[in-house]
Design a protein around this motif. Structure first.
Motif, mmCIF file in Angstrom:
data_model
loop_
_atom_site.group_PDB
_atom_site.id
_atom_site.type_symbol
_atom_site.label_atom_id
_atom_site.label_comp_id
_atom_site.label_asym_id
_atom_site.label_seq_id
_atom_site.Cartn_x
_atom_site.Cartn_y
_atom_site.Cartn_z
ATOM 1 N N LYS B 444 0.832 -1.199 0.000
ATOM 2 C CA LYS B 444 0.000 0.000 0.000
ATOM 3 C C LYS B 444 0.877 1.264 0.000
ATOM 4 O O LYS B 444 0.645 2.201 -0.766
ATOM 5 C CB LYS B 444 -0.928 -0.022 1.217
ATOM 6 C CG LYS B 444 -1.893 1.139 1.225
ATOM 7 C CD LYS B 444 -2.955 0.986 2.276
ATOM 8 C CE LYS B 444 -3.804 2.256 2.307
ATOM 9 N NZ LYS B 444 -4.902 2.155 3.238
ATOM 10 N N GLY B 445 1.895 1.231 0.865
ATOM 11 C CA GLY B 445 2.768 2.412 0.995
ATOM 12 C C GLY B 445 3.463 2.746 -0.305
ATOM 13 O O GLY B 445 3.411 3.889 -0.783
ATOM 14 N N PHE B 446 4.095 1.726 -0.891
ATOM 15 C CA PHE B 446 4.850 2.000 -2.120
ATOM 16 C C PHE B 446 3.933 2.388 -3.269
ATOM 17 O O PHE B 446 4.273 3.236 -4.092
ATOM 18 C CB PHE B 446 5.735 0.806 -2.489
ATOM 19 C CG PHE B 446 7.005 0.781 -1.673
ATOM 20 C CD1 PHE B 446 7.990 1.756 -1.870
ATOM 21 C CD2 PHE B 446 7.231 -0.194 -0.714
ATOM 22 C CE1 PHE B 446 9.159 1.741 -1.118
ATOM 23 C CE2 PHE B 446 8.387 -0.202 0.033
ATOM 24 C CZ PHE B 446 9.371 0.768 -0.161
ATOM 25 N N ILE B 447 2.743 1.772 -3.324
ATOM 26 C CA ILE B 447 1.824 2.151 -4.397
ATOM 27 C C ILE B 447 1.397 3.607 -4.217
ATOM 28 O O ILE B 447 1.278 4.369 -5.191
ATOM 29 C CB ILE B 447 0.573 1.234 -4.416
ATOM 30 C CG1 ILE B 447 0.961 -0.224 -4.590
ATOM 31 C CG2 ILE B 447 -0.442 1.689 -5.472
ATOM 32 C CD1 ILE B 447 0.845 -0.775 -5.971
ATOM 33 N N GLN B 448 1.195 3.982 -2.960
ATOM 34 C CA GLN B 448 0.812 5.389 -2.715
ATOM 35 C C GLN B 448 1.943 6.325 -3.139
ATOM 36 O O GLN B 448 1.696 7.385 -3.706
ATOM 37 C CB GLN B 448 0.466 5.588 -1.237
ATOM 38 C CG GLN B 448 -0.952 5.098 -0.920
ATOM 39 C CD GLN B 448 -1.314 5.388 0.532
ATOM 40 O OE1 GLN B 448 -0.578 4.995 1.444
ATOM 41 N NE2 GLN B 448 -2.419 6.062 0.729
ATOM 42 N N VAL B 449 3.181 5.895 -2.831
ATOM 43 C CA VAL B 449 4.327 6.704 -3.253
ATOM 44 C C VAL B 449 4.333 6.789 -4.779
ATOM 45 O O VAL B 449 4.493 7.856 -5.366
ATOM 46 C CB VAL B 449 5.652 6.107 -2.729
ATOM 47 C CG1 VAL B 449 6.844 6.891 -3.285
ATOM 48 C CG2 VAL B 449 5.677 6.126 -1.209
ATOM 49 N N LEU B 450 4.092 5.613 -5.388
ATOM 50 C CA LEU B 450 4.055 5.559 -6.844
ATOM 51 C C LEU B 450 2.998 6.512 -7.401
ATOM 52 O O LEU B 450 3.224 7.228 -8.385
ATOM 53 C CB LEU B 450 3.752 4.113 -7.266
ATOM 54 C CG LEU B 450 3.919 3.752 -8.733
ATOM 55 C CD1 LEU B 450 5.362 3.979 -9.184
ATOM 56 C CD2 LEU B 450 3.544 2.293 -8.971
ATOM 57 N N GLU B 452 1.980 9.190 -6.086
ATOM 58 C CA GLU B 452 2.442 10.575 -5.932
ATOM 59 C C GLU B 452 3.448 10.973 -7.009
ATOM 60 O O GLU B 452 3.424 12.093 -7.519
ATOM 61 C CB GLU B 452 3.066 10.777 -4.551
ATOM 62 C CG GLU B 452 2.001 11.080 -3.521
ATOM 63 C CD GLU B 452 2.576 11.229 -2.121
ATOM 64 O OE1 GLU B 452 3.778 11.518 -1.972
ATOM 65 O OE2 GLU B 452 1.794 11.032 -1.166
ATOM 66 N N VAL B 453 4.330 10.023 -7.342
ATOM 67 C CA VAL B 453 5.379 10.404 -8.296
ATOM 68 C C VAL B 453 4.931 10.235 -9.750
ATOM 69 O O VAL B 453 5.560 10.732 -10.672
ATOM 70 C CB VAL B 453 6.685 9.598 -8.071
ATOM 71 C CG1 VAL B 453 7.274 9.901 -6.704
ATOM 72 C CG2 VAL B 453 6.447 8.096 -8.230
ATOM 73 N N ASN B 454 3.797 9.501 -9.920
ATOM 74 C CA ASN B 454 3.357 9.173 -11.269
ATOM 75 C C ASN B 454 2.795 10.374 -12.014
ATOM 76 O O ASN B 454 2.026 11.165 -11.469
ATOM 77 C CB ASN B 454 2.299 8.078 -11.168
ATOM 78 C CG ASN B 454 1.680 7.766 -12.503
ATOM 79 O OD1 ASN B 454 2.404 7.595 -13.488
ATOM 80 N ND2 ASN B 454 0.372 7.741 -12.542
ATOM 81 N N GLN B 455 3.168 10.498 -13.278
ATOM 82 C CA GLN B 455 2.664 11.572 -14.122
ATOM 83 C C GLN B 455 1.713 11.031 -15.184
ATOM 84 O O GLN B 455 0.996 11.786 -15.816
ATOM 85 C CB GLN B 455 3.845 12.271 -14.836
ATOM 86 C CG GLN B 455 4.911 12.785 -13.891
ATOM 87 C CD GLN B 455 4.441 13.966 -13.055
ATOM 88 O OE1 GLN B 455 3.678 14.810 -13.545
ATOM 89 N NE2 GLN B 455 4.871 14.033 -11.798
ATOM 90 N N ASP B 456 1.746 9.729 -15.391
ATOM 91 C CA ASP B 456 1.013 9.076 -16.481
ATOM 92 C C ASP B 456 -0.441 8.863 -16.098
ATOM 93 O O ASP B 456 -0.748 8.218 -15.076
ATOM 94 C CB ASP B 456 1.721 7.743 -16.767
ATOM 95 C CG ASP B 456 1.136 7.037 -17.975
ATOM 96 O OD1 ASP B 456 -0.044 7.303 -18.293
ATOM 97 O OD2 ASP B 456 1.845 6.199 -18.554
ATOM 98 N N ASN B 457 -1.360 9.379 -16.866
ATOM 99 C CA ASN B 457 -2.787 9.277 -16.549
ATOM 100 C C ASN B 457 -3.313 7.854 -16.581
ATOM 101 O O ASN B 457 -4.131 7.465 -15.761
ATOM 102 C CB ASN B 457 -3.608 10.128 -17.516
ATOM 103 C CG ASN B 457 -3.622 11.574 -17.069
ATOM 104 O OD1 ASN B 457 -3.307 11.850 -15.907
ATOM 105 N ND2 ASN B 457 -3.948 12.465 -17.988
ATOM 106 N N GLU B 458 -2.842 7.087 -17.587
ATOM 107 C CA GLU B 458 -3.317 5.715 -17.714
ATOM 108 C C GLU B 458 -2.860 4.892 -16.505
ATOM 109 O O GLU B 458 -3.625 4.157 -15.898
ATOM 110 C CB GLU B 458 -2.791 5.105 -19.011
ATOM 111 C CG GLU B 458 -3.539 3.839 -19.365
ATOM 112 C CD GLU B 458 -2.960 3.136 -20.573
ATOM 113 O OE1 GLU B 458 -2.160 3.736 -21.310
ATOM 114 O OE2 GLU B 458 -3.292 1.950 -20.754
#
Lengths: 117, 650
Positions: B444-450, B452-458
């Protein structure tokens, strides 16, 4: 702010380190009580994040011990646990809060920041 | 003898109610009383007629008899004349030669004869019966004192002549009252009386039944008392025996009940030892039970009855002596009237008999205890310091108890196994739950981090999907851990005051967020404050509403209703789904129970179990009404202020 993290699960300690470092904190992770105590000989942090079930002891007992020491008693502690048992008790201690696993990363950071202010 | 003299002499009998006739030695009638006159065959006869004239028929026969009488110098008694239709002479007569030339004939009618015969029989019966019969008059004179009475009281009838009942010294008091008159009065009130009495005759205890009746004369006046003493000792001892058997059965029944309810080995062993020792009449008994230690090593548990544990502890476990081989290895019970005389006794060193300090044993009995599978589970041992105390009957009885004990012991073993398994499973659930938490936290934690850092809409859509599933998984783990807590009785409520309608609204939103297939209708807009564990109540609401959606795949609507009553709130969750059949409805609140269904609906069967436990913990109730293929209605009621109602024991 210097934060000491005590968590025996490598992945969780990495996650917490990552979260805190991303927020700009000086975070250090320890995997046993023993290694944390050794580090305390050299440096006193501004904040503790403690897991409860540890290979060489219990985080709640450790928190109680810290609170009985003049040098550490004012340092805030955020407890993390998968099990609510015994944690309620530690919440009565001065500047101790609790967050249950698995947590929302934003809530984790909020709790930590609330406690440190 | 002169006719006049005869007449005068017998005048007395003129009106007597029996037949009397006097002849001279030639058989000529000198006198006959009125009874004869009235009954002779032609109603008339003359003095000096031959006595034969009295008879209508069979002269020859009569003649012969008469000649016998007349010729005899002695008294002839009881000559039977069987003459039909002759009232006078279809009878018996006694003839008595009173003086040389004068013979007196007494006739008895058939009826009289019969009566006297009955009398004779009665006398004989009364005298010979083993029953004790006594009769006495109201003044206390003894009239009847039969053979039985002579035996029972040890006094001969002859020695009682002229004595009053109150005057004879007796080993059993005959009178129930202080005198005959009071007794008669008492009997008169009660119309006779039957009492049973325990009497000691010599060294023996006997039981007698005394039947007392009043005796009346023809004028219905009380003239005496009759008493019949019957020895009812066999009856009483039999019924005492029967009573004892009934008590034993009752007792055994109680034992079965307590054994079947008792699943603790040590308790069972103790009950069985106590019971068998009591029943066998042993002065002490022991139960050696073959058991295994934690390490699987063979050992014997033992319980004692009638003896102190210390007395046996110092003796150590029974060794493999010749006697104990019989005890522990035999298929049947073993009895020794005097074990010290048994040929196997005393053959084994070092003790060569009973070890020092052993309680004295002569009578010895051992009963093996077998499991249903025929495995030797142990033995019951009994001892008594006196010889000859045990019989085959004891073995039979003890064996029946032993077989029940074996069942109880086996049940206890099974239960222990089941408990161990159940404990292991609970531990497994808890451990698994905890172990799942750590990876879940990280995922859960890492996905949440992901996120936050993700720019890709898909990618963002995919991340949300993963997070959604992680939360679902997390709820499942929560439920699993809750079960562990509830089973361990650890569930604690954190109570606060909150608005139930708001909580319902929130929960509906959460359910819709997870599964947006149904319209969830909730119309209540009023605030409804209750004091309870908000998180737990939400857990219940979520489970019930989510279930309603999940189990109504073909419907499009779920109703949620809340109602405030005086001191409680009622929540109803109604669906139009698959429903639950009557057969399964009783089990749905059981842990891990899932109604078998054709529709493949996922779940592990803990939701309703948790709901019912949580509601109970709040002092409320959870119930269900359901019709198969039509839908279900789950209703829970909880007190508005659960502080006052918390059920600490659920």
């Amino acid at each position: 702010m210097k934060i000491f993290i005590l968590e025996d699960n490598l992945a969780i300690s990495q996650l917490v380190l990552l979260l805190l470092k991303r927020k700009g904190y000086d975070a250090h992770a320890f995997h046993t009580i023993n290694s944390l105590l050794k580090a305390l000989d050299r440096t006193i942090p501004d904040f503790f994040v403690l897991d409860i079930m540890l290979p060489d002891g219990n985080g709640v007992d450790l928190a109680k011990e810290f609170k009985s020491l003049e040098m550490l008693k004012n340092i805030p502690i955020l407890m993390m646990s998968a099990n609510i048992d015994g944690v309620v008790e530690s919440q009565k201690l001065h500047k101790v809060d609790y967050i249950s696993k698995p947590f929302d990363i934003n809530e984790f950071v909020d709790r930590l920041e609330n406690l440190s202010n | 003898m002169q006719l006049d003299l005869v007449k005068k002499k017998f005048e007395l009998y003129d009106l007597a109610p029996f037949y009397i006739c006097v002849t001279n030695s030639a058989g000529q009638i000198l006198y006959a009383n009125k009874a004869v006159e009235m009954n002779s065959h032609n109603g008339a006869f003359y003095i000096y007629d031959c006595i034969q004239a009295l008879f209508q028929k069979s002269y020859l026969l009569i003649n012969e008899r008469l000649r016998e009488v007349l010729n005899s110098q002695k008294t002839i008694s009881e000559v039977v004349l069987l003459l039909e239709q002759d009232p006078l002479l279809s009878s018996i007569f006694n003839a008595k030669q009173v003086e040389e030339e004068c013979i007196v004939f007494f006739f008895k009618s058939q009826q009289e004869v019969e009566q006297s015969t009955v009398q004779l029989f009665l006398n004989s019966l009364v005298n010979e019966t083993p029953e004790v019969v006594i009769c006495y008059t109201i003044t206390g004179e003894i009239v009847v004192w039969n053979f039985g009475a002579e035996e029972l009281f040890g006094i001969k009838k002859n020695s009682l002549i002229g004595q009053k009942i109150t005057e004879i010294p007796l080993n059993i008091s005959i009178l129930e009252e202080k005198d005959v008159v009071s007794e008669v009065l008492k009997l008169q009130q009660g119309k006779g009386k039957v009492i049973e009495k325990e009497v000691k005759i010599g060294e023996k205890i006997q039981y007698v039944k005394i039947t007392a009746k009043l005796i009346y004369n023809e004028a219905n006046e009380i003239i005496g008392v009759s008493k019949c003493f019957s020895d009812i000792t066999p009856y009483v001892t039999d019924s005492q025996l029967l009573q004892k058997h009934i008590e034993n059965l009752q007792y055994l029944n109680d034992i079965w009940e307590s054994l079947s309810q008792n699943l603790d080995v040590q308790n069972i062993l103790q009950i069985v030892t106590d019971v068998t020792t009591k029943f066998s009449g042993a002065s002490y008994g022991a139960f050696f039970y073959n058991s295994l230690t934690e390490d699987g090593e063979a050992m014997k548990l033992f319980t004692l009855s009638g003896a102190k544990r210390e007395d046996f502890m110092k003796l150590g476990m029974p060794r493999n002596t010749d006697i104990f081989k019989k005890t522990f290895n035999s298929k049947q019970g073993f009895i020794a009237n005097d074990i010290t005389q048994h040929h196997d006794f005393g053959k084994n060193p070092p003790h060569n008999g009973l070890p020092k300090g052993h309680l004295p044993v002569k009578s010895y009995m051992s009963i093996p205890v077998f499991s249903m599978a025929g495995e030797n589970m142990g033995s019951l041992l009994f001892g008594h310091p006196e010889p000859g105390k045990f019989s085959q009957e004891h073995i039979t009885m003890m064996q029946s108890i032993a077989s029940q004990a074996a069942i109880a012991l086996e049940n206890s073993k099974l239960l222990k196994n089941v408990r161990t398994l159940s404990d292991k499973k609970d531990l497994f659930i808890t451990v698994v739950g905890h172990e799942l938490r750590s990876p879940l936290t990280t995922i859960k934690g890492f996905i949440q981090v992901l996120r936050e850092v993700n720019q890709d809409n898909e990618l963002c859509i995919y991340i949300e999907k993963v997070l959604e599933q992680v939360d679902k998984l997390n709820l499942l783990v929560d439920d699993l851990l809750d079960i562990g807590q509830i089973e361990a009785g650890k569930i604690s409520l954190e109570k606060s005051e909150f608005c139930l309608s708001d909580l319902v609204k929130d929960t509906i939103e959460t359910v819709l967020y997870a599964q947006n297939t149904h319209e969830i209708v909730f119309d209540n807009r009023e605030a409804m404050l209750i004091t309870a564990d908000k998180r737990r109540v939400q857990q219940v609401l979520y489970n019930l509403i989510y279930n309603a959606v999940k189990y109504s795949p073909d419907a499009d609507k779920v109703l949620v209703q809340i109602k405030s009553e005086k001191s409680e709130v009622i929540v109803k969750i109604i669906d139009y789904g698959i429903g639950i059949s009557e057969k399964h409805i009783h089990n749905i609140f059981d842990r891990f129970y899932r109604v078998p269904s054709k529709k493949n609906i996922s779940g592990i069967g803990i939701g309703l179990f948790l709901c019912s436990k949580i509601i109970k913990k709040h002092g409320g109730t959870l119930s269900v009404n359901s019709v198969l293929d039509e839908g279900s209605e789950f209703i829970f009621k909880i007190p508005k202020n659960t502080f006052r109602h918390e059920n600490f024991y659920s």
